[in-house]
Design an enzyme around this catalytic site. Structure first.
Site, mmCIF file in Angstrom:
data_model
loop_
_atom_site.group_PDB
_atom_site.id
_atom_site.type_symbol
_atom_site.label_atom_id
_atom_site.label_comp_id
_atom_site.label_asym_id
_atom_site.label_seq_id
_atom_site.Cartn_x
_atom_site.Cartn_y
_atom_site.Cartn_z
ATOM 1 N N ASN A 1 0.879 -1.176 0.000
ATOM 2 C CA ASN A 1 0.000 0.000 0.000
ATOM 3 C C ASN A 1 0.917 1.227 0.000
ATOM 4 O O ASN A 1 1.453 1.612 1.035
ATOM 5 C CB ASN A 1 -0.878 -0.045 1.254
ATOM 6 C CG ASN A 1 -1.871 1.099 1.302
ATOM 7 O OD1 ASN A 1 -1.819 2.028 0.483
ATOM 8 N ND2 ASN A 1 -2.777 1.045 2.257
ATOM 9 N N ARG B 1 -2.472 -2.044 -3.571
ATOM 10 C CA ARG B 1 -3.718 -1.322 -3.351
ATOM 11 C C ARG B 1 -3.729 -0.056 -4.201
ATOM 12 O O ARG B 1 -2.782 0.720 -4.186
ATOM 13 C CB ARG B 1 -3.827 -0.927 -1.881
ATOM 14 C CG ARG B 1 -5.073 -0.126 -1.631
ATOM 15 C CD ARG B 1 -5.026 0.614 -0.333
ATOM 16 N NE ARG B 1 -6.249 1.412 -0.237
ATOM 17 C CZ ARG B 1 -6.329 2.540 0.446
ATOM 18 N NH1 ARG B 1 -5.290 3.009 1.087
ATOM 19 N NH2 ARG B 1 -7.455 3.204 0.481
ATOM 20 N N HIS C 1 -13.550 2.300 -0.211
ATOM 21 C CA HIS C 1 -13.477 1.223 0.794
ATOM 22 C C HIS C 1 -14.019 -0.107 0.258
ATOM 23 O O HIS C 1 -14.504 -0.947 1.031
ATOM 24 C CB HIS C 1 -14.292 1.572 2.067
ATOM 25 C CG HIS C 1 -13.843 2.788 2.801
ATOM 26 N ND1 HIS C 1 -14.729 3.739 3.272
ATOM 27 C CD2 HIS C 1 -12.616 3.220 3.150
ATOM 28 C CE1 HIS C 1 -14.059 4.703 3.887
ATOM 29 N NE2 HIS C 1 -12.769 4.411 3.815
ATOM 30 N N ARG D 1 -14.098 15.219 7.144
ATOM 31 C CA ARG D 1 -14.797 15.484 5.881
ATOM 32 C C ARG D 1 -16.277 15.785 6.140
ATOM 33 O O ARG D 1 -16.897 15.122 6.981
ATOM 34 C CB ARG D 1 -14.697 14.270 4.951
ATOM 35 C CG ARG D 1 -13.343 14.159 4.274
ATOM 36 C CD ARG D 1 -13.249 12.882 3.462
ATOM 37 N NE ARG D 1 -12.231 12.007 4.021
ATOM 38 C CZ ARG D 1 -12.045 10.739 3.685
ATOM 39 N NH1 ARG D 1 -12.816 10.181 2.771
ATOM 40 N NH2 ARG D 1 -11.091 10.023 4.235
ATOM 41 N N GLU E 1 -8.592 -5.522 4.860
ATOM 42 C CA GLU E 1 -8.441 -5.142 3.455
ATOM 43 C C GLU E 1 -7.222 -5.814 2.813
ATOM 44 O O GLU E 1 -7.253 -6.172 1.642
ATOM 45 C CB GLU E 1 -8.348 -3.612 3.364
ATOM 46 C CG GLU E 1 -9.688 -2.961 3.677
ATOM 47 C CD GLU E 1 -9.610 -1.484 4.012
ATOM 48 O OE1 GLU E 1 -9.214 -1.171 5.157
ATOM 49 O OE2 GLU E 1 -9.925 -0.661 3.152
#
Ligand code: ADP
Length: 400
Positions: free
Chosen positions: A7, A90, A180, A242, A387
């Protein structure tokens, strides 16, 4: 067979080495401050941890250092680089270019670099840099790209289109992509397994990935049919910093009032809003729950808003799927913050949701936990997300 999951960020490179026979993580770690003074690698393996403090000018040096750590006499877990059968990378955004994970070849590399960067300008170039570095250092090892967005590619047009002129969607690809995806995929599969409904086309799950960034998905028969994040991960429920959904006219209005450019308002909506902006205290839900307990009303308000917005998505997605069999909570907040789970489920009794208060307060022990009452029509589960394992599984499937 061992698979390396990478990642890569602009100045970081996290990795896990996963033994696919057992799906166990045999080593993991990450390079920090790549290209910046004070760079280092923190690596774990063999039950030990080691910090390599050294100059890491670029991602190629980073991946070389990771391979060195994997073969280190003290913390190493492999004798030779060839023991790594493939590398899964990723990638944040696929646009409509990749509907599934892909094995990297020249054409894939070209599309990644020429088409997708503008969709995730901070993330995709970093992933490509990490990929190129791995290709240089491990030229004979297959590379696979796994996208955060591809699980959402099964959404029907009525769910992914915005009400903007169709020609502009066609010309510019402005639509809902979600995010996601690997997490929503993993937990919805685990939920089907837990409920004995694997392969059932009619199994309806709402997956709530609630972390610093939060998104909620409707998954029917293992396929995503809708998701809360949009063209970018700014949409949906409010998050750590956010804003979540805001009327786009407010962007123009705020730009005028605050003397900002539109791009500056978007940065503000990404970094200064959400529960941090509402509470004025923190983006961290541990601080918010502590603040609310001590009577801080703005912390309570931030939590109320978050729970209310999540609840509305659960209700909307039950309507979209014609019911809901299972609600899953995952990620930092979903796995650990019981008051949020209780707040989201409160009032959903009409859908057949009955939370078991005691089970909901139980500790996160890394396993799948059922927190609904035995009589609840809808199963409510806490499922730790993974993940990296999804990336490793997809990689294995493509190189097999
Ligand atoms: P990211 O989107 O950065 O991956 P995470 O999924 O790690 O975020 O979630 C981070 C959030 O999880 C923080 O707001 C944090 O407060 C919350 N959280 C609550 N309890 C815990 C806990 N015990 N461990 C880690 N995070 C927790």
């Amino acid at each position: 067979m061992k698979i390396l999951v990478v990642n890569a960020g602009s100045s970081s490179l996290k990795y896990q080495l996963i033994d696919m026979d057992t799906e166990a993580v045999v080593a993991k770690g990450g390079c920090e401050r790549i290209g910046i003074q004070g760079s280092l690698l923190k690596a774990k393996g063999n039950g030990k941890e080691k910090v390599y403090e050294q100059d890491i000018p670029d991602h190629k040096v980073a991946i070389e250092l990771v391979l060195h750590a994997l073969q280190d006499g003290e913390i190493g877990v492999i004798a030779h680089m060839d023991e790594i059968s493939a590398v899964g990378h990723r990638v944040v955004a696929s646009g409509e270019y990749f509907k599934h994970s892909v094995l990297v070849d020249d054409e894939v590399l070209k599309v990644l670099e020429e088409k997708t960067f503008e969709l995730a300008p901070l993330h995709n170039p970093a992933a490509a840099t990490g990929l190129r570095a791995c290709m240089q250092v491990m030229p004979h090892t297959p590379m696979v790209l796994v996208f955060d967005t591809s699980f959402h590619q099964t959404m029907p047009p009525k769910a992914y289109l915005y009400g903007i002129a169709y020609d502009d969607y066609k010309a510019y690809g402005v639509r809902r992509y979600g995010a996601h995806g690997t997490s929503h995929k993993f937990v919805s599969q685990e939920a089907a397994k837990y409920c004995g409904r694997e392969g059932d086309e009619n199994f309806k799950v709402v997956t709530c990935h609630l972390g610093n960034g939060s998104s909620i998905s409707a998954v029917k028969g293992g396929k995503c049919v809708d998701t809360s994040m949009g063209f970018t991960p700014l949409a949906g429920v409010l998050m750590g910093t956010r804003s979540g959904d805001v009327d786009p006219s407010a962007v123009e209005f705020l730009a005028r009032k605050k003397g900002m450019s539109h791009a500056e308002v978007i940065t503000y909506l990404n970094k200064k809003c959400g529960v941090a902006g509402i509470s004025g205290v923190s983006s961290d839900f541990r601080d918010l729950t502590a603040g609310a307990k001590e009577g801080n009303e703005r912390c309570r308000l931030a939590l109320d808003m978050f729970e209310y917005q999540c609840k509305k998505f659960v209700g909307a997605y039950a309507a979209a799927m014609g019911g809901v069999d299972c609600i899953v909570f995952t990620a930092g907040v979903g796995e650990n913050t019981s008051v949020v789970r209780a707040g989201v489920c409160e009032g959903l009794e009409f859908l057949g949701v009955q939370l078991d208060k005691e089970k909901n307060e139980g500790k996160n022990d890394g396993s799948v936990r059922e927190i609904s009452a035995p009589a609840s029509k809808v199963k409510v589960l806490v499922i730790p997300t993974n993940e990296e394992l999804v990336i490793a599984r997809e990689t294995l499937a493509l190189v097999k």
